[in-house]
Design a protein around this motif. Sequence first.
Motif, PDB file in Angstrom:
ATOM      1  N   GLY A 153       0.810  -1.212   0.000  1.00 17.48           N
ATOM      2  CA  GLY A 153       0.000   0.000   0.000  1.00 17.48           C
ATOM      3  C   GLY A 153       0.845   1.264   0.000  1.00 17.48           C
ATOM      4  O   GLY A 153       0.552   2.226  -0.736  1.00 17.48           O
ATOM      5  N   GLU A 154       1.894   1.277   0.814  1.00 15.67           N
ATOM      6  CA  GLU A 154       2.780   2.445   0.849  1.00 15.67           C
ATOM      7  C   GLU A 154       3.548   2.615  -0.458  1.00 15.67           C
ATOM      8  O   GLU A 154       3.721   3.735  -0.952  1.00 15.67           O
ATOM      9  N   LEU A 155       4.004   1.510  -1.019  1.00 13.31           N
ATOM     10  CA  LEU A 155       4.749   1.593  -2.285  1.00 13.31           C
ATOM     11  C   LEU A 155       3.866   2.130  -3.406  1.00 13.31           C
ATOM     12  O   LEU A 155       4.288   3.002  -4.190  1.00 13.31           O
ATOM     13  N   VAL A 156       2.645   1.626  -3.493  1.00 14.65           N
ATOM     14  CA  VAL A 156       1.732   2.091  -4.544  1.00 14.65           C
ATOM     15  C   VAL A 156       1.397   3.567  -4.353  1.00 14.65           C
ATOM     16  O   VAL A 156       1.355   4.347  -5.313  1.00 14.65           O
ATOM     17  N   ARG A 157       1.191   3.974  -3.111  1.00 14.18           N
ATOM     18  CA  ARG A 157       0.859   5.373  -2.829  1.00 14.18           C
ATOM     19  C   ARG A 157       1.990   6.322  -3.190  1.00 14.18           C
ATOM     20  O   ARG A 157       1.761   7.409  -3.740  1.00 14.18           O
ATOM     21  N   LEU A 158       3.225   5.907  -2.914  1.00 17.63           N
ATOM     22  CA  LEU A 158       4.370   6.786  -3.125  1.00 17.63           C
ATOM     23  C   LEU A 158       4.955   6.697  -4.533  1.00 17.63           C
ATOM     24  O   LEU A 158       5.382   7.712  -5.100  1.00 17.63           O
ATOM     25  N   PHE A 159       4.981   5.473  -5.107  1.00 14.38           N
ATOM     26  CA  PHE A 159       5.735   5.286  -6.358  1.00 14.38           C
ATOM     27  C   PHE A 159       4.939   4.638  -7.482  1.00 14.38           C
ATOM     28  O   PHE A 159       5.469   4.474  -8.585  1.00 14.38           O
ATOM     29  N   GLY A 160       3.694   4.261  -7.248  1.00 13.37           N
ATOM     30  CA  GLY A 160       2.917   3.600  -8.291  1.00 13.37           C
ATOM     31  C   GLY A 160       3.015   2.085  -8.193  1.00 13.37           C
ATOM     32  O   GLY A 160       3.861   1.530  -7.498  1.00 13.37           O
ATOM     33  N   TRP A 161       2.102   1.387  -8.926  1.00 15.15           N
ATOM     34  CA  TRP A 161       2.026  -0.069  -8.798  1.00 15.15           C
ATOM     35  C   TRP A 161       3.295  -0.772  -9.275  1.00 15.15           C
ATOM     36  O   TRP A 161       3.600  -1.894  -8.841  1.00 15.15           O
ATOM     37  N   GLN A 162       4.050  -0.147 -10.184  1.00 15.31           N
ATOM     38  CA  GLN A 162       5.280  -0.785 -10.676  1.00 15.31           C
ATOM     39  C   GLN A 162       6.268  -1.057  -9.549  1.00 15.31           C
ATOM     40  O   GLN A 162       7.067  -2.005  -9.621  1.00 15.31           O
ATOM     41  N   SER A 163       6.216  -0.255  -8.494  1.00 16.66           N
ATOM     42  CA  SER A 163       7.162  -0.415  -7.390  1.00 16.66           C
ATOM     43  C   SER A 163       6.939  -1.710  -6.612  1.00 16.66           C
ATOM     44  O   SER A 163       7.852  -2.207  -5.946  1.00 16.66           O
ATOM     45  N   VAL A 164       5.742  -2.283  -6.697  1.00 18.67           N
ATOM     46  CA  VAL A 164       5.474  -3.563  -6.038  1.00 18.67           C
ATOM     47  C   VAL A 164       6.359  -4.652  -6.634  1.00 18.67           C
ATOM     48  O   VAL A 164       6.787  -5.576  -5.934  1.00 18.67           O
ATOM     49  N   PHE A 165       6.639  -4.557  -7.910  1.00 21.95           N
ATOM     50  CA  PHE A 165       7.537  -5.511  -8.560  1.00 21.95           C
ATOM     51  C   PHE A 165       8.999  -5.116  -8.337  1.00 21.95           C
ATOM     52  O   PHE A 165       9.844  -5.964  -8.025  1.00 21.95           O
ATOM     53  N   ALA A 166       9.292  -3.835  -8.476  1.00 17.92           N
ATOM     54  CA  ALA A 166      10.673  -3.368  -8.342  1.00 17.92           C
ATOM     55  C   ALA A 166      11.224  -3.594  -6.936  1.00 17.92           C
ATOM     56  O   ALA A 166      12.435  -3.749  -6.758  1.00 17.92           O
ATOM     57  N   ALA A 167      10.358  -3.622  -5.936  1.00 21.08           N
ATOM     58  CA  ALA A 167      10.811  -3.772  -4.546  1.00 21.08           C
ATOM     59  C   ALA A 167      11.562  -5.078  -4.312  1.00 21.08           C
ATOM     60  O   ALA A 167      12.346  -5.192  -3.361  1.00 21.08           O
ATOM     61  N   ASN A 168      11.336  -6.080  -5.166  1.00 20.71           N
ATOM     62  CA  ASN A 168      12.048  -7.348  -5.029  1.00 20.71           C
ATOM     63  C   ASN A 168      13.533  -7.214  -5.336  1.00 20.71           C
ATOM     64  O   ASN A 168      14.350  -7.951  -4.775  1.00 20.71           O
ATOM     65  N   LEU A 169      13.877  -6.300  -6.225  1.00 24.25           N
ATOM     66  CA  LEU A 169      15.248  -6.232  -6.740  1.00 24.25           C
ATOM     67  C   LEU A 169      16.272  -5.863  -5.672  1.00 24.25           C
ATOM     68  O   LEU A 169      17.311  -6.531  -5.557  1.00 24.25           O
ATOM     69  N   PRO A 170      16.059  -4.813  -4.855  1.00 24.62           N
ATOM     70  CA  PRO A 170      17.060  -4.527  -3.821  1.00 24.62           C
ATOM     71  C   PRO A 170      17.195  -5.642  -2.789  1.00 24.62           C
ATOM     72  O   PRO A 170      18.299  -5.888  -2.276  1.00 24.62           O
ATOM     73  N   VAL A 171      16.110  -6.330  -2.483  1.00 21.89           N
ATOM     74  CA  VAL A 171      16.193  -7.454  -1.537  1.00 21.89           C
ATOM     75  C   VAL A 171      17.067  -8.559  -2.125  1.00 21.89           C
ATOM     76  O   VAL A 171      17.905  -9.152  -1.429  1.00 21.89           O
TER      77      VAL A 171
END
Length: 464
Positions: A153-171
């Motif tokens: 929810g925070e990622l979508v609010r701040l950066f858009g739905w694409q960030s839900v996928f991108a968040a995997n990369l730094p992990v």
Amino acid sequence: MPSKEALRLFAPVLAATLMPLNSTMVAVAVPDISSDFGHDPALVTQALVTSYLVGAVVLQSPAGKIGDRIGHGRMIVLGQLFLGAGALLGFMAPALAWLILARILMAAGSAALVPSTLALMRQVLAPERRGRAYGTFGALMALSAAVGPLVGGELVRLFGWQSVFAANLPVLVVAVALGSLTGSFTGAAAAGRGAPSRFDWVGTVLLAAGLTALIVGLRPGAAHELVLLVLGGGLLLLFALWERRIADPVIAFSLFRSLHFSAGAVLISVQNLVMYTLIFQVPLLGVALFDLNAEDTGRLLLSLTLAMMITSPIAGRLTDHLGPRRIGVAGSLVALLGLADLALTDLTSSSQLVIPLALLGVGVGLTTPPAQSASMTAASTEAAGMAAGIGSTMRYLGGIIGVAVMSRVLDVHASRTEVISDHHVLLVFFAGALVVGLGCAALLPARPVHKDEVLAGRHTSRSV
């Protein structure tokens, strides 16, 4: 101080926690994805959730078997690559079809990571440390699933739905970096002996097709539901017959001859049936009976997930010292106590659900580490990946069956009296599942597993 093996395992564990995170995090992105691509939200939900669920369930057993053949360290690398590729594709996807492909790739990567991570725990940790490792792993997986909607929810609010996928990369980058610093498992050989036979592709296809038909057929509102269920059952029967003819099967049914393996795997499945179904049922009850919003129901579910997360590592340590049976039976009894408390509430206030849910969380948290420890230790090091894959598949199937039953019993649009009546019917179903779990817990090893290994003269391999 953590052992060297425990530090090395932290990298694959971190990557594996992305599986439940991605399972729950995408839900909050569905409205924005639907709007951007011009599709109905129900269609987007079915496409993105079902594709990930099917991929995660049907691929875990074959992935565990492949890990046994090529080495689980190498399988971890492949899982990270597939997960990273899917996350990158999802971030850049120009259409819904590409997003579906991205979710399938991510599910394949996760299916490779989880069984191999569990198998590595079985192979490299001393027997007297496995219980706490499985307990910690279970707590982290539960935490990941619980925070998924909040993080999403925070990622979508701040950066858009694409960030839900991108968040995997730094992990994944952190996991790879940790693996490089602490030492990866890729240099080690597979646990098998001699030249491997041909991989069982026929069995893999039969298993995947059977489970896919079964899962899709169990989903609410599925077209041709009966046909899919019969087809799935028939394919799984053919799979079982085929596996008995193969020298090196995807699933060796001989594993189920071990009472400890079977009891542990079934116990995990029925406990997950209750827990996973309640995670869906409580929000529906919250809306129908108390007019709660999503934030309120999220807080309510925290009593379940937090209790489970806190209890699971403690249960792992107790399992190492007292043995799986005592802890498994205690956890099953606490879960039944929580269910009884839930049945006795008159549901006039949502706060009445907090203590029963917390007791259920404690019960599941107490039960999972001893069941996992007993089932994994019952398998040889050469079959650790297969055993982990079977256990993970059964865990997911338990949840799928529970949600399917709930969707057919609970009518949230009916009157308050009828909703409560449906709720009580489901509690009877849960009670039956937990009684089966209690029986399985009573069949777990009485002594700590490392003492059983010493008494049996077994020498657990510390190499992968």
